[in-house]
Design a protein around this motif. Structure first.
Motif, short mmCIF file in Angstrom:
data_model
loop_
_atom_site.label_atom_id
_atom_site.label_comp_id
_atom_site.label_asym_id
_atom_site.label_seq_id
_atom_site.Cartn_x
_atom_site.Cartn_y
_atom_site.Cartn_z
N PHE A 156 -20.18 -19.60 6.41
CA PHE A 156 -20.69 -20.33 6.39
C PHE A 156 -20.75 -21.90 6.70
O PHE A 156 -19.51 -22.22 6.12
N ARG A 157 -21.05 -21.84 6.94
CA ARG A 157 -21.62 -24.08 6.56
C ARG A 157 -22.36 -24.54 6.49
O ARG A 157 -24.02 -23.63 6.78
N GLU A 158 -22.68 -25.85 6.08
CA GLU A 158 -23.73 -26.33 5.72
C GLU A 158 -24.18 -27.66 6.01
O GLU A 158 -22.47 -28.38 6.19
N THR A 159 -24.63 -28.16 7.02
CA THR A 159 -24.11 -29.18 7.52
C THR A 159 -25.17 -30.57 6.82
O THR A 159 -25.73 -31.92 7.89
N ASN A 160 -25.93 -29.97 5.50
CA ASN A 160 -26.98 -31.05 5.24
C ASN A 160 -26.91 -30.74 3.81
O ASN A 160 -27.67 -30.43 3.61
N LEU A 161 -25.80 -30.80 2.60
CA LEU A 161 -25.38 -30.42 1.16
C LEU A 161 -26.39 -31.06 0.97
O LEU A 161 -26.70 -32.43 1.02
N LEU A 162 -26.83 -30.51 0.07
CA LEU A 162 -27.89 -30.92 -0.33
C LEU A 162 -29.47 -31.93 -0.04
O LEU A 162 -29.62 -32.60 -0.95
N GLY A 163 -29.25 -32.04 1.77
CA GLY A 163 -30.13 -32.71 2.09
C GLY A 163 -29.32 -34.27 1.85
O GLY A 163 -30.17 -35.52 2.64
N LYS A 164 -28.70 -34.28 2.24
CA LYS A 164 -27.59 -35.45 1.89
C LYS A 164 -26.85 -35.59 3.50
O LYS A 164 -26.22 -37.10 2.98
N GLY A 165 -27.06 -34.82 4.13
CA GLY A 165 -26.33 -35.17 5.52
C GLY A 165 -24.89 -34.81 5.64
O GLY A 165 -23.65 -35.33 6.50
N LYS A 166 -24.46 -34.34 4.46
CA LYS A 166 -22.82 -34.28 4.02
C LYS A 166 -22.46 -32.79 4.20
O LYS A 166 -23.85 -32.03 4.92
N ARG A 167 -21.37 -32.47 5.13
CA ARG A 167 -20.77 -31.28 5.73
C ARG A 167 -19.98 -29.98 5.09
O ARG A 167 -18.88 -30.81 4.33
N LEU A 168 -20.41 -29.04 4.53
CA LEU A 168 -19.37 -27.79 4.38
C LEU A 168 -19.37 -26.68 4.90
O LEU A 168 -20.27 -25.86 4.75
#
Length: 577
Positions: A191-203
Motif C-alpha cells: 500500500f502507499r499513501e502520498t497525502n497522509l491525513l491530508g498533510k502531503g506526506k508519503r508512507l
C-alpha cells in the motif's frame, strides 16, 4: 466531451458576479467538480467543454484566456482564496455512482495549510506575477494534486485578490503492480499513501520481486517538516540478497530565487548484481554501496530569467564486492572515494504550459530554456583509494520549437574519473539524446528518439546493454552488450479524448525500433543492427498517480535467432508517454 484537465477559454461571467467568482464558475465546470450544484448547472459545464476543444495552439501550448494583472509599485496581495476540488464530480451523470460518491466521502481533502506552504507568496506581500506563475508550476509537481491554476484580480482599492484552484487526487491505494519487459518480470504488492491525513506526506510498505531479488521496502517522505521548507526522507529495504537504508534531510532550492540550500544524505545498499549477454545472466556478485554526503549551496540571479547555483560539499562513496557461487569472472577491486566537490547549475526560467506531449490531456510544464549542471571533485589517495582521482559529472538539456508544430529536445550527460598517477580515465560514460515531436493536430503526432551512449575503461562491475527494457522492445532485456550503443525509436502517437471508466486517459502508439552495439561483448561475437516493429496502449491515471503512465506493448523482432521469441510483450510503468 469531458476533459478532466484545466484548459483556457473565453466565457461570460453572469451579471452580478465579480471576476474572481467567474473564475470559480469556470473551473467548477472545467474540472467536472462543482463548488455547489445549485450554482452551476450541468448544461453550463457541457457548453464549457465544447469550447475547450479549441484551447490548444498547433504547438500544443495552452492558450491563456486570463492573463495576470501587471506589476505596479505598492500593489500588494490583499486576499488569497483557495478553491479545492474533490476527486470526482458526482453532479455529472458519468461520475455519479456509488463507488465515486464513496471515494469522495472517504477521501481526506488536502489541508489548506499544505497548499499554502507550497505557494511562494502570502497575504500582505508585494504582488509579483512571476511568483504566481512559479507557484502554479510547483503545485502541479505535488503528487497529491492533479492540476492547479492561480488567477489574480485587481480589487477596488487597487490591491490584488488571488484565487488558487486545485483538484485533489485519490492517494490511498493498494500498491499492486506487475511489469514484463524484455523477458524479465517484476511484481509488487503493498500500500502507499502520498497525502497522509491530508498533510502531503508519503508512507508506503511494499513487497517486491524481480529476477534478482525479493523483499520489503518501506518509505516515509515529508516535503514540509513541521510546516517549514525542510524536507526529509527515510527508505528501508530488507531483501533476500541484502538490505538498504537511506536517510536524507535538506533545506532545498525550492524556488528559482531561493538564496541558499543545505542538507545531508547517508545510506547503505547491499544487493546482488548481474552481468548479461544475449539476455541471459553470465556473472553474479554481491555489491555493497555506502554513501555519505553533506553540502551547502548559494543561488544568485545572473541575468534576466537566469539563475546560477553554486554548491560546495563533501562526499564519501564506498563500493565493496564479494564473490557468489554464481560468479564466473574476476571481481573488481574495492573502491573508496572521499572528496570535496564544487557544483555549478545554470537554470533558465523559460517555461510554457502544454498538453499531449509526454502525458495525455494533462497540463505539462515544458522548460524551453537551458538546464546545465557541472560537478567536479578530488579524491586524494591519502583519504581514500590507492590512487588520487578527479571525479566529474556534466548534464545539459534544452527544448526548442522549430516552428508551430515541431518541437526538439536535446540532452547530454557525462561522468567518470581521471586517475592522476596512471593518467588514464575510469568508468567514463557519455550519453546523448535527441527527441523530435511533430504535431499533426491536437490528438495525433509523430515522435522520434535518437540516443547514443559510449563507455570507456569501465571496471568489471559495470556494463552497457541494449534490449527490451531500454528501448529495443522486440528483444529480451540486456540482449546486446558493448562499448557503444545507438538507438532510434519512431512512433506514431495517438492521444484519444476518452476517459476509461472515468479513471484513465487513453492513448496509443505504433512504433519501429532500430538499435546496435559496437565493441567486444563478454563472450559471444558482435551482432549486426537489430530492428523491431509493434504497437502499444497507454493509460494515464486521471484520479490517482497522475505522474505515471501504464505501457502495454507488443513487438515483433525483424532479425532474430533461436533464443528470441517471435513476439515480445511488455507491460511497464513509466513517467512519460
Amino acid at each position: 466531451m469531458q476533459l478532466a484537465v484545466f484548459e483556457s477559454l473565453t466565457f461570460n461571467v453572469p451579471r452580478g458576479f465579480s471576476r474572481a467568482y467567474g473564475v470559480v464558475w469556470f473551473f467548477a465546470c472545467l474540472l467536472s467538480t462543482p463548488l455547489t450544484a445549485q450554482d452551476f448547472s450541468n448544461e453550463a459545464c457541457a457548453n464549457a467543454h465544447d469550447k475547450n476543444q479549441e484551447s490548444l495552439a498547433p504547438n500544443r501550448q495552452i492558450l491563456e484566456a486570463s492573463p495576470l494583472p501587471n506589476r505596479q509599485p505598492k500593489r500588494t496581495i490583499h486576499h488569497i482564496e483557495l478553491v479545492q476540488l474533490n476527486v470526482f464530480n458526482t453532479d455529472l451523470p458519468e461520475e455519479n455512482n456509488a463507488l465515486f460518491r464513496f471515494a469522495n466521502r472517504a477521501h481526506i481533502q488536502t489541508e489548506a495549510e499544505v497548499i499554502k506552504q507550497v505557494l511562494l507568496f502570502q497575504e500582505g506581500d508585494e504582488y509579483l506575477p512571476e511568483k504566481l506563475i512559479e507557484s502554479e508550476r510547483l503545485l502541479r509537481q505535488q503528487r497529491y494534486l492533479y492540476d492547479a491554476r492561480i488567477y489574480a484580480d485587481v480589487a477596488c482599492e487597487g490591491d490584488i485578490h488571488i484565487t488558487v484552484v486545485t483538484r485533489d487526487l485519490w492517494t490511498l491505494l493498494p500498491d499492486l503492480g506487475f511489469s514484463h519487459s524484455g523477458g524479465e518480470s517484476k511484481s509488487r504488492i503493498g500500500f502507499r499513501e502520498t497525502n497522509l491525513l491530508g498533510k502531503g506526506k508519503r508512507l508506503s510498505l511494499t513487497y517486491t520481486t524481480d529476477e534478482t531479488r525479493k523483499g520489503y521496502l518501506f518509505v516515509y517522505e515529508d516535503p514540509n517538516i513541521w510546516g517549514t521548507r525542510y524536507t526529509g526522507r527515510l527508505d528501508y529495504a530488507d531483501n533476500d540478497d541484502g538490505q538498504m537504508h537511506m536517510l536524507s534531510m535538506a533545506y532545498p532550492f525550492y524556488a528559482l530565487d531561493t538564496p541558499y540550500a543545505y542538507g545531508f544524505a547517508t545510506g547503505s545498499n547491499k544487493r546482488t548484481e548481474s552481468l548479461y549477454e544475449r539476455g541471459e545472466v553470465v556473472h553474479e556478485f554481491s555489491q555493497q554501496t555506502d554513501l555519505h554526503q553533506i553540502y551547502f549551496g548559494h543561488s544568485t540571479a545572473v541575468a534576466q530569467d537566469w539563475t546560477r547555483r553554486i554548491i560546495f560539499g563533501f562526499q564519501e562513496d564506498k563500493e565493496h564486492f564479494t564473490s557468489l557461487s554464481t560468479s564466473t569472472r574476476i571481481l573488481p577491486t574495492d573502491r573508496l572515494y572521499r572528496y570535496p566537490y564544487i557544483e555549478y547549475n545554470w537554470l533558465e526560467n523559460a517555461y510554457v504550459k502544454v498538453r499531449n506531449v509526454d502525458s495525455i490531456f494533462r497540463t505539462e510544464d515544458l522548460q524551453l530554456g537551458w538546464n546545465i549542471g557541472a560537478k567536479l571533485g578530488y579524491s586524494d589517495k591519502g583519504l581514500g583509494d590507492d590512487e588520487s582521482r578527479w571525479l566529474y559529472w556534466f548534464f545539459a538539456s534544452k527544448s526548442h520549437y522549430v516552428n508551430d508544430r515541431s518541437l526538439i529536445k536535446f540532452t547530454a550527460q557525462s561522468h567518470g574519473a581521471w586517475k592522476v598517477d596512471s593518467r588514464e580515465t575510469e568508468n567514463q560514460r557519455l550519453q546523448l539524446g535527441l527527441q523530435y515531436y511533430y504535431n499533426d493536430n491536437s490528438t495525433e503526432s509523430w515522435f522520434a528518439n535518437l540516443e547514443y551512449q559510449h563507455i570507456r575503461k569501465m571496471t568489471s562491475d559495470k556494463q552497457l546493454t541494449l534490449g527490451g527494457e531500454t528501448g529495443l522492445r522486440g528483444y529480451p532485456a540486456h540482449y546486446l552488450q558493448g562499448d557503444s550503443t545507438w538507438l532510434l525509436n519512431i512512433e506514431r502517437r495517438y492521444y484519444w479524448e476518452y476517459d476509461l471508466w472515468q479513471l484513465f486517459k487513453v492513448g496509443g502508439a505504433v512504433f519501429v525500433d532500430v538499435g546496435k552495439t559496437t565493441g567486444k561483448p563478454l563472450f559471444q561475437p558482435e551482432l549486426s543492427t537489430l530492428s523491431d516493429a509493434g504497437f502499444g496502449l497507454r493509460l494515464a491515471p486521471s484520479r490517482a498517480n497522475s505522474n505515471l503512465m501504464l505501457h502495454m506493448d507488443i513487438a515483433w523482432p525483424i532479425q532474430k535467432d533461436e533464443k528470441v521469441d517471435a513476439m515480445q510483450w511488455q507491460f511497464t510503468v513509466k513517467n512519460r508517454f
